[in-house]
Design a protein around this motif. Structure first.
Motif, PDB file in Angstrom:
ATOM      1  N   ARG A   1       0.995  58.623  80.598  1.00 18.68           N
ATOM      2  CA  ARG A   1       2.249  58.175  79.992  1.00 18.68           C
ATOM      3  C   ARG A   1       3.128  59.387  79.729  1.00 18.68           C
ATOM      4  NH1 ARG A   1       1.010  56.257  74.953  1.00 18.68           N
ATOM      5  NH2 ARG A   1       3.014  55.227  74.828  1.00 18.68           N
ATOM      6  N   VAL A   2       4.419  59.215  79.895  1.00 16.53           N
ATOM      7  CA  VAL A   2       5.376  60.311  79.744  1.00 16.53           C
ATOM      8  C   VAL A   2       5.248  60.996  78.395  1.00 16.53           C
ATOM      9  CG1 VAL A   2       7.826  60.915  79.775  1.00 16.53           C
ATOM     10  CG2 VAL A   2       6.978  59.156  81.319  1.00 16.53           C
ATOM     11  N   VAL A   3       5.060  60.235  77.336  1.00 14.98           N
ATOM     12  CA  VAL A   3       5.011  60.763  75.975  1.00 14.98           C
ATOM     13  C   VAL A   3       3.850  61.734  75.771  1.00 14.98           C
ATOM     14  CG1 VAL A   3       3.627  58.891  74.985  1.00 14.98           C
ATOM     15  CG2 VAL A   3       5.319  60.107  73.555  1.00 14.98           C
ATOM     16  N   GLU A   4       2.841  61.672  76.616  1.00 17.81           N
ATOM     17  CA  GLU A   4       1.661  62.519  76.470  1.00 17.81           C
ATOM     18  C   GLU A   4       1.886  63.960  76.922  1.00 17.81           C
ATOM     19  OE1 GLU A   4      -1.191  60.355  78.779  1.00 17.81           O
ATOM     20  OE2 GLU A   4      -1.333  58.735  77.311  1.00 17.81           O
ATOM     21  N   TRP A   5       2.954  64.237  77.675  1.00 15.49           N
ATOM     22  CA  TRP A   5       3.194  65.584  78.190  1.00 15.49           C
ATOM     23  C   TRP A   5       4.028  66.378  77.181  1.00 15.49           C
ATOM     24  CZ3 TRP A   5       0.624  68.184  81.535  1.00 15.49           C
ATOM     25  CH2 TRP A   5       1.130  69.384  82.029  1.00 15.49           C
ATOM     26  N   PRO A   6       3.488  67.472  76.645  1.00 17.82           N
ATOM     27  CA  PRO A   6       4.194  68.183  75.580  1.00 17.82           C
ATOM     28  C   PRO A   6       5.339  69.092  76.045  1.00 17.82           C
ATOM     29  CG  PRO A   6       2.105  69.261  76.036  1.00 17.82           C
ATOM     30  CD  PRO A   6       2.147  68.015  76.887  1.00 17.82           C
ATOM     31  N   TYR A   7       5.383  69.447  77.319  1.00 15.28           N
ATOM     32  CA  TYR A   7       6.349  70.451  77.794  1.00 15.28           C
ATOM     33  C   TYR A   7       7.547  69.775  78.456  1.00 15.28           C
ATOM     34  CZ  TYR A   7       1.862  72.730  77.290  1.00 15.28           C
ATOM     35  OH  TYR A   7       0.646  73.144  76.809  1.00 15.28           O
ATOM     36  N   SER A   8       8.224  68.943  77.695  1.00 17.97           N
ATOM     37  CA  SER A   8       9.279  68.111  78.248  1.00 17.97           C
ATOM     38  C   SER A   8      10.349  67.812  77.201  1.00 17.97           C
ATOM     39  CB  SER A   8       8.670  66.788  78.735  1.00 17.97           C
ATOM     40  OG  SER A   8       9.657  65.869  79.102  1.00 17.97           O
ATOM     41  N   SER A   9      11.572  67.706  77.661  1.00 19.98           N
ATOM     42  CA  SER A   9      12.665  67.303  76.775  1.00 19.98           C
ATOM     43  C   SER A   9      12.617  65.804  76.486  1.00 19.98           C
ATOM     44  CB  SER A   9      14.018  67.673  77.400  1.00 19.98           C
ATOM     45  OG  SER A   9      14.184  67.042  78.651  1.00 19.98           O
ATOM     46  N   PHE A  10      11.667  65.097  77.078  1.00 21.92           N
ATOM     47  CA  PHE A  10      11.506  63.670  76.811  1.00 21.92           C
ATOM     48  C   PHE A  10      11.458  63.393  75.312  1.00 21.92           C
ATOM     49  CE2 PHE A  10       8.620  60.204  75.736  1.00 21.92           C
ATOM     50  CZ  PHE A  10       9.267  59.142  76.343  1.00 21.92           C
ATOM     51  N   HIS A  11      10.745  64.233  74.582  1.00 21.96           N
ATOM     52  CA  HIS A  11      10.565  64.024  73.135  1.00 21.96           C
ATOM     53  C   HIS A  11      11.894  64.102  72.392  1.00 21.96           C
ATOM     54  CE1 HIS A  11       6.333  64.161  74.056  1.00 21.96           C
ATOM     55  NE2 HIS A  11       6.590  65.241  74.772  1.00 21.96           N
ATOM     56  N   ARG A  12      12.786  64.935  72.863  1.00 20.89           N
ATOM     57  CA  ARG A  12      14.140  65.032  72.282  1.00 20.89           C
ATOM     58  C   ARG A  12      14.909  63.737  72.561  1.00 20.89           C
ATOM     59  NH1 ARG A  12      17.373  69.892  74.680  1.00 20.89           N
ATOM     60  NH2 ARG A  12      17.821  68.353  76.256  1.00 20.89           N
ATOM     61  N   TYR A  13      14.717  63.152  73.729  1.00 22.54           N
ATOM     62  CA  TYR A  13      15.371  61.891  74.078  1.00 22.54           C
ATOM     63  C   TYR A  13      14.839  60.750  73.220  1.00 22.54           C
ATOM     64  CZ  TYR A  13      18.090  63.558  78.046  1.00 22.54           C
ATOM     65  OH  TYR A  13      19.031  64.180  78.835  1.00 22.54           O
ATOM     66  N   VAL A  14      13.547  60.782  72.893  1.00 23.79           N
ATOM     67  CA  VAL A  14      12.967  59.770  71.999  1.00 23.79           C
ATOM     68  C   VAL A  14      13.583  59.907  70.606  1.00 23.79           C
ATOM     69  CG1 VAL A  14      10.845  59.031  70.832  1.00 23.79           C
ATOM     70  CG2 VAL A  14      10.818  59.521  73.289  1.00 23.79           C
ATOM     71  N   GLU A  15      13.672  61.154  70.102  1.00 22.46           N
ATOM     72  CA  GLU A  15      14.258  61.389  68.778  1.00 22.46           C
ATOM     73  C   GLU A  15      15.686  60.869  68.696  1.00 22.46           C
ATOM     74  OE1 GLU A  15      13.991  65.585  68.101  1.00 22.46           O
ATOM     75  OE2 GLU A  15      11.808  65.557  67.972  1.00 22.46           O
ATOM     76  N   ARG A  16      16.423  60.953  69.783  1.00 21.81           N
ATOM     77  CA  ARG A  16      17.821  60.497  69.816  1.00 21.81           C
ATOM     78  C   ARG A  16      17.943  58.999  70.082  1.00 21.81           C
ATOM     79  NH1 ARG A  16      20.235  65.329  73.571  1.00 21.81           N
ATOM     80  NH2 ARG A  16      20.060  66.988  72.028  1.00 21.81           N
ATOM     81  N   GLY A  17      16.817  58.325  70.318  1.00 24.31           N
ATOM     82  CA  GLY A  17      16.843  56.889  70.565  1.00 24.31           C
ATOM     83  C   GLY A  17      17.234  56.511  71.986  1.00 24.31           C
TER      84      GLY A  17
END
Length: 176
Positions: A142-158
């Motif tokens: 799952r995308v959320v499992e990869w720590p080296y990604s700006s994905f987490h910033r996109y989640v924080e922004r909704g």
């Protein structure tokens, strides 16, 4: 030798793929993630750019950047990131005679791949491609499992849901 032509669009937004020279069983980029982050931070301080999306995998990375108005020199930024990262590492890698004669390290592929983002749909597809890449390469389920990604910033922004799996749009083909 090919004559590489790059389109320079001041203030443009770009998708990039940057690879290590030796990609087989190489985890250098994630092993040295702090060095990479510090190098990018130092380059951005001298030559600003906006990071729209970024993912770092063990042996390559993808990014979407927007350059400041009037500035089109993404090549300088990549050169400084690659050289700054390389200079901070011990010289233990194999170097061909050609690289030795040119005074080059054997860490990065010489060139990178870039694509000028054309519109909002193109932007969204490339950002999705950046974020799905760890799933595509089998590093995580799952995308959320990869720590080296700006994905987490996109989640924080909704922008993306936290429980996003491996179902982002994969319609964009990258130069992996």
């Amino acid at each position: 030798m090919p004559n590489y032509r790059r389109a320079f669009i001041p203030g443009g937004t770009w998708f990039f793929t940057v690879n290590l020279l030796e990609r087989n069983n190489n985890d250098l980029l994630i092993r040295e993630i702090d060095l990479l982050r510090n190098t990018v931070r130092a380059v951005r301080k001298r030559y600003p750019f906006q990071i729209d999306a970024w993912v770092v995998l063990p042996e390559h990375m993808h990014a979407v950047w927007t350059l400041p108005p009037g500035d089109a020199d993404f090549s300088k930024r990549w050169r400084l990131i690659k050289s700054g990262f390389s200079r901070a590492l011990p010289k233990t890698e194999y170097r061909s005679n050609v690289r030795k004669m040119a005074g080059e390290r054997g860490i990065w592929q010489r060139h990178f791949w870039e694509h000028s983002i054309r519109d909002e749909t193109d932007f969204e597809r490339h950002v999705d491609y950046v974020h799905i890449n760890p799933v595509k390469h089998g590093h995580v389920a799952r995308v959320v499992e990869w720590p080296y990604s700006s994905f987490h910033r996109y989640v924080e922004r909704g922008i993306y849901p936290q429980n996003c799996g491996g179902d982002l749009d994969l319609a964009v083909e990258g130069d992996d």
